[in-house]
Design a protein around this motif. Structure first.
Motif, PDB file in Angstrom:
ATOM      1  N   HIS A   1      15.973 138.409 -44.581  1.00 17.40           N
ATOM      2  CA  HIS A   1      15.001 137.371 -44.271  1.00 17.40           C
ATOM      3  C   HIS A   1      15.738 136.271 -43.518  1.00 17.40           C
ATOM      4  O   HIS A   1      16.900 135.969 -43.826  1.00 17.40           O
ATOM      5  CB  HIS A   1      14.395 136.770 -45.547  1.00 17.40           C
TER       6      HIS A   1
ATOM      7  N   GLU B   1      16.261 132.253 -42.178  1.00 13.98           N
ATOM      8  CA  GLU B   1      15.930 130.853 -42.435  1.00 13.98           C
ATOM      9  C   GLU B   1      15.241 130.320 -41.191  1.00 13.98           C
ATOM     10  O   GLU B   1      15.814 130.305 -40.094  1.00 13.98           O
ATOM     11  CB  GLU B   1      17.190 130.044 -42.728  1.00 13.98           C
ATOM     12  N   GLY B   2      14.001 129.905 -41.332  1.00  8.75           N
ATOM     13  CA  GLY B   2      13.246 129.403 -40.200  1.00  8.75           C
ATOM     14  C   GLY B   2      12.868 127.944 -40.367  1.00  8.75           C
ATOM     15  O   GLY B   2      13.299 127.268 -41.308  1.00  8.75           O
TER      16      GLY B   2
ATOM     17  N   TYR C   1      10.111 126.867 -41.238  1.00 10.43           N
ATOM     18  CA  TYR C   1       9.371 126.752 -42.490  1.00 10.43           C
ATOM     19  C   TYR C   1       9.499 128.057 -43.257  1.00 10.43           C
ATOM     20  O   TYR C   1       9.390 129.134 -42.678  1.00 10.43           O
ATOM     21  CB  TYR C   1       7.884 126.452 -42.240  1.00 10.43           C
ATOM     22  N   LYS C   2       9.727 127.951 -44.556  1.00 11.25           N
ATOM     23  CA  LYS C   2       9.815 129.137 -45.410  1.00 11.25           C
ATOM     24  C   LYS C   2       8.524 129.266 -46.214  1.00 11.25           C
ATOM     25  O   LYS C   2       8.180 128.388 -47.016  1.00 11.25           O
ATOM     26  CB  LYS C   2      11.010 129.048 -46.359  1.00 11.25           C
ATOM     27  N   ILE C   3       7.812 130.375 -45.999  1.00 13.36           N
ATOM     28  CA  ILE C   3       6.576 130.627 -46.735  1.00 13.36           C
ATOM     29  C   ILE C   3       6.910 130.897 -48.193  1.00 13.36           C
ATOM     30  O   ILE C   3       7.799 131.688 -48.508  1.00 13.36           O
ATOM     31  CB  ILE C   3       5.828 131.829 -46.140  1.00 13.36           C
TER      32      ILE C   3
ATOM     33  N   VAL D   1      -0.129 132.660 -42.088  1.00 16.45           N
ATOM     34  CA  VAL D   1       1.249 132.668 -41.599  1.00 16.45           C
ATOM     35  C   VAL D   1       1.416 131.539 -40.593  1.00 16.45           C
ATOM     36  O   VAL D   1       0.720 131.527 -39.568  1.00 16.45           O
ATOM     37  CB  VAL D   1       1.593 134.014 -40.922  1.00 16.45           C
TER      38      VAL D   1
ATOM     39  N   ARG E   1       5.795 128.271 -37.458  1.00 22.90           N
ATOM     40  CA  ARG E   1       7.163 127.799 -37.744  1.00 22.90           C
ATOM     41  C   ARG E   1       7.996 128.839 -38.488  1.00 22.90           C
ATOM     42  O   ARG E   1       9.222 128.834 -38.383  1.00 22.90           O
ATOM     43  CB  ARG E   1       7.114 126.520 -38.581  1.00 22.90           C
ATOM     44  N   SER E   2       7.348 129.737 -39.229  1.00 25.20           N
ATOM     45  CA  SER E   2       8.104 130.730 -39.998  1.00 25.20           C
ATOM     46  C   SER E   2       8.726 131.791 -39.100  1.00 25.20           C
ATOM     47  O   SER E   2       9.587 132.552 -39.544  1.00 25.20           O
ATOM     48  CB  SER E   2       7.208 131.405 -41.042  1.00 25.20           C
TER      49      SER E   2
ATOM     50  N   ILE F   1      10.494 137.533 -41.228  1.00 23.10           N
ATOM     51  CA  ILE F   1      10.252 136.122 -40.974  1.00 23.10           C
ATOM     52  C   ILE F   1      10.705 135.292 -42.169  1.00 23.10           C
ATOM     53  O   ILE F   1      11.056 135.815 -43.228  1.00 23.10           O
ATOM     54  CB  ILE F   1       8.772 135.839 -40.651  1.00 23.10           C
ATOM     55  N   SER F   2      10.670 133.992 -42.008  1.00 26.37           N
ATOM     56  CA  SER F   2      11.167 133.086 -43.043  1.00 26.37           C
ATOM     57  C   SER F   2      10.147 132.974 -44.176  1.00 26.37           C
ATOM     58  O   SER F   2       9.138 132.283 -44.059  1.00 26.37           O
ATOM     59  CB  SER F   2      11.437 131.704 -42.435  1.00 26.37           C
ATOM     60  N   CYS F   3      10.402 133.694 -45.260  1.00 19.45           N
ATOM     61  CA  CYS F   3       9.516 133.626 -46.421  1.00 19.45           C
ATOM     62  C   CYS F   3      10.262 134.101 -47.656  1.00 19.45           C
ATOM     63  O   CYS F   3      11.220 134.868 -47.558  1.00 19.45           O
ATOM     64  CB  CYS F   3       8.257 134.454 -46.220  1.00 19.45           C
TER      65      CYS F   3
END
Length: 430
Positions: free
Chosen positions: A301, A303-304, A306-308, A353, A356-357, A373-375
């Protein structure tokens, strides 16, 4: 592990507006959407076919693109176009024509209303057709090897082609490798599997059978003995089989994947026996094909921006910068043999979604689409499903079009313009 210095001059195969690394469900949609927006696109895929998990790994059916109650679709756009083209060729049954529990869902009811059964070979044909029509240049049998990043921008990538190592460059890159390979190679912070343990969800080697008596299986009206699941494909008597799991499989490690795939082949024979010996209707079933690629549920995964979170999925946080809606439950398979899995936390009827993620930290000309993606890991249990990946891929392609037209960096894309374009192209955001 010892280190070796390797230096070699590489031939460049060219410069593109957009390069998409990975031709799975997210990658093909990113490439098609960007190309339809006027970009010159190179789509790089390691296998000899597009479609990734849906083709090489035989994963199917497409899980529901409806809300959790099964009342209305929440994914449209390119996903809908793909399945309509498949259905026109006899290669899919549209989701409005299926329900659960039924032979199309292995008699599983929860979160399985309106799945889309499909034929993996016909999907290959449709994806070839759609990418070619859009003007995408597809490069199969070619694997991403490395990237050179300077001042927060990817300058070029190294590809392992059949003719040897080559380089290529683009203005913008989309990482749809399923392992976040591009993001990882340029130093984007990543982690694997569950945050606390680092253990990913297990892998499964899918297979297909035919010569099944649909009537007997329908009369049985129950899934095969656990953990086997058999999903009817469009053709009579033909089924995709999801079954045993290989635990602690690191999809970003060759030795781990080698051991897992060898183990998984043994599991195929075991599960095939469960079907033939213990499941009404499957007594004369024939094993027709086994996936050439291990089905991977989870890897890295990123780091974006925003993390969901699990709470976002459970409560249905409606982000201002949402680029996709989805509704499959947070399906987390047991990470070890002594754990239980599946839908332990209830999802909202619809969740979202945020753009930003898909924006990774530390690389300004890269987007990431698909299950990496970032989650949070638990949240990814729902987002990893293929219709959602296709929606994310289309959003990545649309974001690139908006950014190019406005001469803006990816992290400055106006949300309202991106959403307007997605809605124009059939996406569903509410």
């Amino acid at each position: 592990m010892s280190k070796v210095v390797y230096k070699k001059e590489l031939c460049s195969i060219g410069h593109y507006d957009v390069m998409v690394l990975g031709g799975g469900p997210a990658g093909v949609c990113a490439a098609i959407e960007a190309a339809r927006g006027g970009a010159r696109v190179l789509l790089v895929e390691s296998q000899g076919m597009l479609g990734g998990m849906a083709t090489a790994a035989l994963v199917g059916p497409f899980m529901t693109n409806y809300d959790c109650r099964g009342d209305r679709p929440v994914v449209g756009g390119l996903y809908r176009e793909v399945i309509e083209r498949l259905a026109a060729r006899g290669g899919a049954i549209l989701p409005e024509n299926t329900d659960s529990p039924s032979i199309h869902t292995s008699f599983i009811g929860h979160y399985h209303r309106h799945v889309t059964p499909f034929d993996s070979f016909m999907l290959q044909v449709v994806l070839d057709e759609m990418t070619r029509e859009a003007g995408v240049e597809s490069l199969l049998y070619t694997r991403f090897a490395d990237a050179v990043c300077e001042d927060g921008r990817i300058q070029h990538v190294v590809l392992a082609a059949l003719e040897g190592l080559v380089s290529a460059s683009a203005d913008v890159y989309v990482d749809c490798t399923g392992n976040a390979d591009v993001a990882y190679s340029v130093g984007v912070p990543t982690w694997k599997g569950e945050e606390q343990s680092g253990i990913p969800q297990p892998g499964t080697l899918m297979f297909e059978v035919d010569n099944v008596c649909d009537v007997d299986y329908d009369n049985y009206a129950s899934r095969p003995p656990r953990p086997v699941k058999a999903y009817r494909m469009p053709a009579e008597g033909a089924y995709k089989v999801n079954h045993l799991r290989v635990f602690d499989t690191d999809a970003a490690d060759s030795r781990s994947m080698t051991a897992a795939h060898i183990k998984a082949r043994e599991q195929v024979l075991e599960s095939y026996g469960v079907l033939r010996n213990d499941t009404p209707g499957f007594e004369r079933a024939r094993l027709t094909q086994v996936a050439s690629v291990l089905g991977v549920r989870e890897s890295r995964h990123i780091e974006g921006k925003y993390k969901i979170t699990v709470d976002d999925i459970a409560s249905g946080t409606k982000f201002d910068d949402r680029i996709a809606a989805f509704a499959f439950g947070m399906d987390v398979h047991p990470r070890t043999a002594d754990m239980s899995g599946n839908f332990k936390i209830k999802s909202a009827n619809v969740y979202y979604v945020p753009y930003r993620s898909m924006l990774p930290e530390g690389c300004e000309n890269l987007l990431v689409a698909g299950k990496t993606i970032s989650c949070e890991s638990q949240a990814a249990g729902g987002l990893r499903v293929m219709p959602c990946a296709m929606a994310m891929g289309q959003a990545a392609g649309a974001a690139i079009t908006v950014a190019r037209d406005a001469a803006l960096p990816l992290d400055r894309v106006p949300t309202d313009e991106l959403q307007t374009l997605l809605l124009k192209h059939g996406a569903i955001l509410d």
